[in-house]
Design an enzyme around this catalytic site. Sequence first.
Site, PDB file in Angstrom:
ATOM      1  N   CYS A 148       0.219  38.710  14.794  1.00  0.00           N
ATOM      2  CA  CYS A 148      -0.028  37.384  14.691  1.00  0.00           C
ATOM      3  C   CYS A 148      -1.235  36.710  14.132  1.00  0.00           C
ATOM      4  CB  CYS A 148       0.295  36.867  16.106  1.00  0.00           C
ATOM      5  SG  CYS A 148       1.890  37.283  16.817  1.00  0.00           S
TER       6      CYS A 148
ATOM      7  N   HIS B 138      -2.236  29.776  16.053  1.00  0.00           N
ATOM      8  CA  HIS B 138      -0.882  30.646  16.041  1.00  0.00           C
ATOM      9  C   HIS B 138      -0.125  30.066  16.950  1.00  0.00           C
ATOM     10  CE1 HIS B 138       1.905  33.749  16.680  1.00  0.00           C
ATOM     11  NE2 HIS B 138       1.172  34.127  17.614  1.00  0.00           N
TER      12      HIS B 138
ATOM     13  N   ASN C  74       8.132  31.746  18.155  1.00  0.00           N
ATOM     14  CA  ASN C  74       6.757  32.598  17.418  1.00  0.00           C
ATOM     15  C   ASN C  74       6.924  33.355  16.483  1.00  0.00           C
ATOM     16  OD1 ASN C  74       4.724  34.536  17.238  1.00  0.00           O
ATOM     17  ND2 ASN C  74       4.486  34.900  19.336  1.00  0.00           N
TER      18      ASN C  74
END
Length: 318
Positions: free
Chosen positions: A112, A245, A275
């Site tokens: 990520c 993020h 996500n």
Amino acid sequence: MYSRIIGTGSYLPEKVLTNQDLESMVDTSDEWIRTRTGIERRHIAAEGQMASDLALEASRNAIEAADIQAKDIDLIIVATTTPDMIFPSTACILQNKLGMSNGPAFDVQAVCSGFIYALATADMFVSSGKARNALVVGAEVYSRIMDWNDRSTCVLFGDGAGAVILTRDQKPGILSSHLHADGSYSQVLTAPASIHSGKIQGTPFITMEGGTVFKFAVKVLEEAALEALQANQLQPSDIDWLIPHQANIRIITSTAKKLGIPEEKVVATVSQHGNTSAASVPLALDQAVRDGRIQPDQHIVLEGVGGGFTWGSVLVRW
């Protein structure tokens, strides 16, 4: 000499999986998901649609926004945890799909944090004169490594891609980048499968210790933002936009609160796509650029944290 972002682009697959859809798949509810994650829907790649396909659409949008042509690009870096194949790199596949054959093309794998790592790397190429125009992409098809019977993970992730074009400029753009890793946490968030003699060993699906991830993420996202600000003699009040993020809304809001940054200065798009790992920061950036929130000369902190653990930040003057 600096590198400057002159174009952004993004792409989300057509198929949408809502929280209501997940209610019929696992023991969960729309209220449970929204309360704990802020996610309302996520996009799922079509059968046969690969990371490079998502990257291609996002790249085309970024190239158009930058008002250049693919042939003007002399560096491609793709951040992905879900490449098309073991090799060649998704960046090489993307290069071919763009009709190019010039300049280096390679992948970065920092989960990520991948886009932050890739952007920092491209900045070093461009600002040093090793490249003139860089295409930096985050692209993921996490639906392929998801256990759709595991309600603790399958509600969190989605597929998508985001891209930016960096070019060399005398005017400050990327002011600094800061990257970190601590491999002692490698088992906390992982997809631990490996291939031996043509057979998969270990689970190919994502596993995570949610509580540990949350605490670590908030801690290092605060630290990474402060590191970028201190390196440029700035304060949190000088930030015009924080783009972290997009893991879940609790991590995003907790990070902003610790930094003392008001909610209205935080770009949060996680509700619309979940996500998307390495794609999440450029997806959020592109939306904020296209809806007019981001304006010239504003200071923007881009930051990410991912499996490894890896984490980092990039401070940009738009």
